[in-house]
Scaffold this motif. Structure first.
Motif, PDB file in Angstrom:
ATOM      1  N   GLU A 129       0.292  -1.118  -0.137  1.00 16.73           N
ATOM      2  CA  GLU A 129      -0.298   0.045  -0.013  1.00 16.73           C
ATOM      3  C   GLU A 129       0.775   1.481  -0.226  1.00 16.73           C
ATOM      4  OE1 GLU A 129      -2.888   0.924  -1.230  1.00 16.73           O
ATOM      5  OE2 GLU A 129      -4.579  -0.238   0.626  1.00 16.73           O
ATOM      6  N   ASP A 130       2.327   0.742  -0.350  1.00 18.82           N
ATOM      7  CA  ASP A 130       2.529   2.765   0.367  1.00 18.82           C
ATOM      8  C   ASP A 130       3.719   2.567  -0.714  1.00 18.82           C
ATOM      9  OD1 ASP A 130       5.239   0.457   0.087  1.00 18.82           O
ATOM     10  OD2 ASP A 130       6.004   1.489   1.783  1.00 18.82           O
ATOM     11  N   ASP A 132      -8.352   0.989  -9.923  1.00 23.94           N
ATOM     12  CA  ASP A 132      -7.322   1.260  -9.006  1.00 23.94           C
ATOM     13  C   ASP A 132      -6.924   0.241  -8.067  1.00 23.94           C
ATOM     14  OD1 ASP A 132      -6.759   2.673  -6.372  1.00 23.94           O
ATOM     15  OD2 ASP A 132      -8.145   1.702  -4.986  1.00 23.94           O
ATOM     16  N   VAL A 141      -1.814   4.446  -5.666  1.00 24.54           N
ATOM     17  CA  VAL A 141      -1.817   6.425  -4.816  1.00 24.54           C
ATOM     18  C   VAL A 141      -1.025   6.539  -4.665  1.00 24.54           C
ATOM     19  CG1 VAL A 141      -3.211   7.396  -3.658  1.00 24.54           C
ATOM     20  CG2 VAL A 141      -4.577   6.138  -4.756  1.00 24.54           C
ATOM     21  N   MET A 142       0.143   5.764  -3.747  1.00 17.58           N
ATOM     22  CA  MET A 142       0.780   6.266  -3.294  1.00 17.58           C
ATOM     23  C   MET A 142       2.194   6.255  -3.566  1.00 17.58           C
ATOM     24  SD  MET A 142      -0.292   7.139  -0.076  1.00 17.58           S
ATOM     25  CE  MET A 142       0.906   8.025   0.826  1.00 17.58           C
ATOM     26  N   ARG A 200       3.608   9.159  -5.591  1.00 15.72           N
ATOM     27  CA  ARG A 200       4.035  10.626  -3.866  1.00 15.72           C
ATOM     28  C   ARG A 200       5.028  10.716  -4.756  1.00 15.72           C
ATOM     29  NH1 ARG A 200       5.059   7.401   1.714  1.00 15.72           N
ATOM     30  NH2 ARG A 200       5.197   5.497   0.049  1.00 15.72           N
ATOM     31  N   ARG A 230      -9.375   2.507   4.464  1.00 15.85           N
ATOM     32  CA  ARG A 230      -8.685   2.684   3.441  1.00 15.85           C
ATOM     33  C   ARG A 230      -9.428   3.425   2.467  1.00 15.85           C
ATOM     34  NH1 ARG A 230      -8.025   0.802  -2.466  1.00 15.85           N
ATOM     35  NH2 ARG A 230      -5.761   1.194  -3.155  1.00 15.85           N
ATOM     36  N   TRP A 285      -4.686  10.128   2.823  1.00 19.65           N
ATOM     37  CA  TRP A 285      -3.577   8.751   2.408  1.00 19.65           C
ATOM     38  C   TRP A 285      -2.236   8.847   3.386  1.00 19.65           C
ATOM     39  CZ3 TRP A 285      -4.198   4.160   0.206  1.00 19.65           C
ATOM     40  CH2 TRP A 285      -5.337   4.231  -0.595  1.00 19.65           C
ATOM     41  N   ASP A 286      -1.572   9.368   3.816  1.00 23.06           N
ATOM     42  CA  ASP A 286      -0.888   9.403   4.853  1.00 23.06           C
ATOM     43  C   ASP A 286      -0.998   9.676   5.786  1.00 23.06           C
ATOM     44  OD1 ASP A 286       1.968  10.908   5.353  1.00 23.06           O
ATOM     45  OD2 ASP A 286       0.820  12.030   6.456  1.00 23.06           O
ATOM     46  N   TYR A 295      -3.855   7.406   6.974  1.00 22.03           N
ATOM     47  CA  TYR A 295      -4.226   6.377   7.184  1.00 22.03           C
ATOM     48  C   TYR A 295      -3.173   5.131   6.898  1.00 22.03           C
ATOM     49  CZ  TYR A 295      -5.157   1.551   4.925  1.00 22.03           C
ATOM     50  OH  TYR A 295      -5.293   0.267   4.432  1.00 22.03           O
ATOM     51  N   LEU A 296      -1.924   5.769   5.823  1.00 21.29           N
ATOM     52  CA  LEU A 296      -0.587   5.125   5.954  1.00 21.29           C
ATOM     53  C   LEU A 296       0.126   4.913   7.649  1.00 21.29           C
ATOM     54  CD1 LEU A 296      -0.011   2.599   3.502  1.00 21.29           C
ATOM     55  CD2 LEU A 296       1.737   4.511   2.961  1.00 21.29           C
TER      56      LEU A 296
END
Ligand SMILES: [Zn+2]
Lengths: 976, 87
Positions: free
Chosen positions: A684-685, A863, A868-869, A872, B27, B37-38, B40-41
């Motif tokens: 997820e990161d 998705d 998403v991450m 970054r 999520r 998102w930040d 969440y993670l």
């Protein structure tokens, strides 16, 4: 010496043992300490820091002085308490911390240097110069100050672990514990009764008193026999409950073989984890010494220990005994000694109201203020109202009162409370949920009170468990009140020892206070009081009292002591029993293991799996010869490789495709049945988690593969996504890694090999690259996948695991007939490096899809986890280190994984680093070393030169940066 | 430590692996703000007291479980399947 007719030893069974090289004889039932005392041996050890001569102080597991090493060589067991060690024929025990011998210990010079070694000396004396600390002071101090030494060899002895469950665990089989166990057992509860001693009775074994009209030890034995006969009771002797953990879990160490002659088959100890719905703590109390000058000479013992040696073991510790105390137990000791015919030279009672006696002189309102004797006590000095007086004595029995053994109640952070009437800490209620203290550990010191509290504790436990108690009558027993006046230390010239094991004196504690280490925790660290193996059992309360005195506070104001597990030392080998060697890392073997080993392949570990490194042919003497041959074999004919270790997950359900779309970066729902797609999974990161293939077996069923290393992680991840994030999707997952044996058949001859093997030949039209489907081998349903990790025309064939061995042998035989054979991990690695295929060397957790050049595989249409991450700032762009190929172009051809990359003209230091090498191998196909690595902005730098530098292995090689796909870049061989 | 798996019953700690706070169940959507998102993670509370955390019964039935646990007393106050847990 022994006293005729006294004690619970078996005089018909003599036992022969050796201590310090000298042969001795004792009797069955003796501990090493009792047997040595009976032989007149008083000197049993040297102290930790000052190497002062020391004898036995106690008769129990709290013993701080008489530590010995039992056994020899790798079997040697250091720091064994002589008070616990039972003697057996052939026992060899050695004193510790003395050189060259116990009697002439040269290191006792430390005692003369004492002014430099006082509390805090670590911090003061050796601060400067710095380098001297590591090179000089510390090694010297460590050698001089120490306990028993480990052998330095692996422990060859067996240990075990075991689990038990019960309604009620009773800790301690003295009067309180026995009564608790009986009450609960009679009510039908499942009871475990543990005691660290060899027999039940607790203090009753050491005292001359009656319970129910019979000797206390006999009453305890009869009750224990009765409990043993009950089917719902397990009596565990030689078992110390050492720790309390969450949810009613107790750790306990059972001494299984330590009291018997060595037998390889017999474990030395067993570490138990006991889960109890309720527990009764009936651990008794420990008598505390008084800190008076020179209170540590051999011959000085606690009064309770003197009575124990006298009554239980029939041993008179000396010929002339002085008793010193602040309570009535001192008088009990003197009475027992006189009754046994031992001369009591004086009873020194610090209380002015002490009662006189006809049998021995009583000095009321007097204290011990010094002792004399070099290797053992010769005389004592007492201080009375009239002045000081010296009395000849070879034994001193001292009693400063008793400390409840409440240690286990503190293991979950609870703090006990102070009781002034007995000058001791007692447990508060419910310090540990479900643990009920009873008897002496709860401050109830008479036998009657112990019986009563034991019964009451069991009744409470039964009622909490909803069980109905039966009426269990109390036995008749003594009920003397506690009469004590606190006495912690006697001031005077000379060192008054508090912590015998760590050589801490009352003055050290006062010094700590003077230097403002006033908190108990600071004082302990400054002086090391309470940090020895006895964990302050003998000294914590007294040290606290001295600190309270030095700081002008009361004891409860000063603090409490902290006790942590274990109660008594536990060998790591016992705690970790079963978890060493293969117990720590079990072997996972593939179905081809036997056939592989038969061919002489060296096996390497891949996680817990064992896989062949290479298959040596006759005449090959180096792994590279085998590896090069196997690579050429795959490129030119056909090779067989067991790939069953890759994770296989069966994904089924109407929503399987949608689910896989979420966990893979690319689209899996559009894969047609009978087709396979390569896929990438992100965390997820935004970093890459794993890669593999997804084969759509039918509309509602996919079989996905993971790398060998990440199989478990991916399974947990997919379960999490399915259950935690998308419980609305109708999809089910099952790991089928072990159910299927799977083999790669790779090389230009692969189809030819399969065509004779499968029940029907393969139709090239129906089996293009990335096809999959069911096939049959000799009537057995199998799965075939046309996938390749070598870059060759290749298949993977899977059969139920029970056919794996025979299929592997068949495949290898057929391959050999075609000029091929099996290949191992080395060749597999070279084949994939030649093709620029990644493994976890590349997707090591810090790389993104962008870094490995697979950014295009992240579908824009949907998705997915990590998408998403991955976008970054900082995870994409020219500043990233990107996957490249490297080949040597200079004089040096050496390449090593882990080396760093630099611009050719720059100094190879950290700030100039441009990247690193992840995989290397020699390519027989291209005749050169090849490497994969990551280089800053690497995809734009193909053709440039970089310097490979391995600082550890002294390698420096000039390399050309190139595309990571070195061989067959357009994939013609793969598809052909 | 034992955890009461809603499927298997009371089981030993060693059958489970720990993931972290149950916030991982919430999520954000792909369009959510960077801050969401930040959070969440990366952002986790560290309470002295009750906390909801995710455990995986990998050595058992493969269920993800939301365990409510007191970080001070270590008492386990409840365990429900992640499938059925309120986000
Ligand atoms: Zn489960």
């Amino acid at each position: 010496m022994r006293i005729a007719g006294k004690g619970l030893i078996d005089r018909d069974t003599p036992v022969h043992f050796r201590f310090d090289g000298v042969a001795h004889q004792g009797f069955a039932g003796d501990t090493l300490a009792s047997a040595l005392l009976a032989q007149g041996v008083r000197l049993m050890g040297r102290s930790f820091k000052y190497h002062r001569p020391r004898g036995v102080l106690t008769a129990g597991s709290e013993e701080p002085n008489a530590l010995v090493t039992v056994g020899q060589g790798a079997h040697a067991d250091p720091n064994v308490r002589a008070t616990v060690q039972e003697i057996y024929d052939g026992l060899e025990a050695h004193p510790q911390n003395a050189w060259p011998s116990l009697r002439y210990d040269l290191l006792s010079l430390n005692d003369l240097a004492a002014p430099f070694l006082s509390a805090g000396f670590y911090y003061k004396t050796f601060m400067w110069p710095r380098a001297f600390w590591e090179k000089l002071y510390e090694p010297v101090i460590r050698r001089a100050a120490g306990l028993g030494a480990l052998s330095g060899q692996p422990d060859p002895d067996a240990y075990e672990k075991a689990y038990a469950f019960c309604d009620l665990l009773v800790i301690g089989a003295g009067p309180a514990g026995l009564m608790a166990a009986l009450t609960a057992a009679e009510a039908g509860a499942d009871v475990i009764l543990c005691d660290e001693d060899t027999r039940s009775g607790g203090r009753l074994l050491a005292e001359d008193e009656e319970v129910d009209g019979q000797p206390g030890h006999a009453w305890a034995q009869a009750l224990t026999d009765r409990l043993r006969a009950m089917p719902n009771v397990r009596v565990m002797r030689r078992t110390t409950v050492t720790g309390v953990y969450d949810q009613g879990t107790y750790g306990a160490l059972e001494r299984v073989g330590q009291h018997l002659p060595h037998r390889a088959s017999l474990p030395r100890a067993c570490f138990w984890r006991i889960v109890a719905k309720r527990a009764v703590l009936a651990s008794g109390a420990i008598e505390r010494p008084v800190a008076f000058p020179n209170n540590d000479r051999p011959g000085i013992m606690t009064a309770g220990a003197v009575r124990a040696y006298l009554n239980r073991w029939g041993v008179a510790p000396g010929r002339r005994v002085v008793v010193f105390g602040n309570n009535d137990d001192a008088h009990r000791t003197a009475r027992d000694l006189v009754a046994a015919g031992v001369h009591v030279a004086a009873l020194v009672d610090s209380r002015h109201e002490a009662q006189a006696s006809d049998a021995y002189p009583v000095h009321a309102g007097a204290v011990l203020c010094n002792t004399q004797g070099r290797l053992g006590l010769e005389s004592v000095t007492i201080r009375t109202a009239k002045g000081e007086e010296r009395i000849a004595a070879d034994t001193l029995a001292m009693s400063g009162g008793w400390n409840p053994s409440l240690h286990l109640t503190c293991h979950m952070n609870g703090r006990p409370v102070w009781r002034d009437d007995i000058a001791a800490f007692v447990p508060k209620p419910d310090m540990v949920p479900g643990l009920i203290p009873a008897g002496a550990c709860h401050g109830a010191f008479s036998t009657h009170a112990c019986l009563e509290e034991g019964r009451a504790a069991a009744l409470r436990a039964l009622s909490e468990l909803g069980m109905t108690a039966k009426d269990v009558p109390l036995a008749e027993a003594e009920d003397a009140p506690v009469s004590l006046r606190p006495l912690w230390q006697v001031l005077g010239k000379g060192r008054a020892w508090l912590d015998f094991q760590n050589d801490v004196t009352a003055k050290d504690v006062a010094l700590a206070a003077q230097e403002n280490f006033c908190s108990v925790e600071h004082m302990k660290r400054y002086t090391t009081q309470g940090m020895a193996p006895d964990q302050g059992k003998n000294s914590n309360v007294a040290a606290l009292a001295v600190l309270a005195d030095a700081t002008g506070r009361s004891i409860p104001e000063t603090g409490t002591t902290t006790f942590r597990p274990p109660y008594t030392p536990v060998a790591i080998a016992a705690m970790g029993a079963g978890a060493e060697g293969k117990g720590f890392a079990p072997e996972r073997k593939t179905t081809s293991h036997a056939a592989t080993v038969e061919r002489g392949a060296p096996m390497i570990e891949a996680g817990l799996w064992y896989r062949p490194s290479y298959f040596p042919d006759p005449g090959e003497s180096h792994w590279r010869q085998s590896c090069d041959r196997e690579v050429r074999m795959v490129r030119e004919s056909v090779g067989i490789c067991d790939v069953s270790t890759l994770g296989k997950i069966d994904v089924q359900g109407p929503d399987a495709g949608r689910f896989l779309d979420l966990v893979y970066t690319n689209m899996m729902s559009t894969v047609k049945p009978g087709r396979v797609r390569y896929g990438l999974m992100l965390r997820e990161d935004g970093h890459v988690m794993d890669d593999g293939t997804a084969a759509r077996l039918s509309e509602g069923q996919y079989l996905i593969t993971t790398t060998t290393a990440a199989a478990g992680q991916v399974m947990a991840h997919l379960d999490f996504v399915a259950q935690g994030l998308r419980p609305d999707l109708d999809v089910r997952l099952a790991s089928v890694t072990e159910q299927w044996a799977q083999f790669a058949v790779a090389g230009p001859q692969s189809r030819a090999l399969l065509d004779g093997l499968l029940d029907a030949p393969l139709d090239p039209e129906a089996w293009p690259f990335m096809a999959c489907g069911p096939v049959k081998v000799m009537g057995i349903a199998a799965r075939l996948f046309r996938i390749s990790f070598s870059g060759e025309h290749a298949y993977e064939i899977a059969v139920p695991a029970r056919y794996g061995d025979s299929l592997f042998r068949l495949l290898v035989a057929r391959a050999e007939a075609l000029g091929g054979g099996p290949y191992g991990m080395e060749a597999l690695n070279v084949l994939r490096i030649e093709k620029g295929f990644i493994t976890h060397a590349e997707i090591h957790g810090r790389t993104t899809a962008f870094d490995i050049g697979m950014d295009r595989m992240v579908s824009a249409k949907k998705d997915c986890i990590g998408k998403v991450m991955a976008d970054r700032p900082g995870l994409k762009g020219p500043e990233r280190e990107q996957l490249v190929g490297l080949r040597p172009v200079g004089e040096s051809k050496e390449m090593t994984a882990g080396a760093h990359l630099f611009e050719p003209g720059t100094e190879p230091v950290r700030v100039n680093a441009q990247g690193y090498v992840t995989s290397v191998g020699f390519s027989p196909t291209l005749g050169t070393m090849l490497a994969l690595g990551f280089l800053r902005n690497g995809r734009a730098r193909h053709g440039e030169r970089v310097k490979l530098k391995d600082h550890l292995r002294q390698v420096e090689t000039l390399c050309e940066v190139c595309d990571p796909v070195f061989f067959d870049p357009d994939g013609g061989r793969l598809r052909g | 430590m034992r955890i009461r798996c809603p499927i298997c019953g009371d089981r030993d700690l060693r059958e489970f692996t720990y993931k972290g706070d149950a916030v991982a169940l919430n999520r954000p959507g792909p369009e959510a703000a960077a801050q969401a998102w930040d959070d969440y993670l990366h952002l986790r509370r560290n309470p002295a007291g009750a906390t909801r955390e995710l455990w995986y019964h990998g050595g058992g039935c493969g269920a993800w479980i939301v365990v409510t646990r007191d970080t001070v007393t270590h008492e386990i106050l409840g365990a429900v399947l992640a499938e059925e847990a309120e986000a």
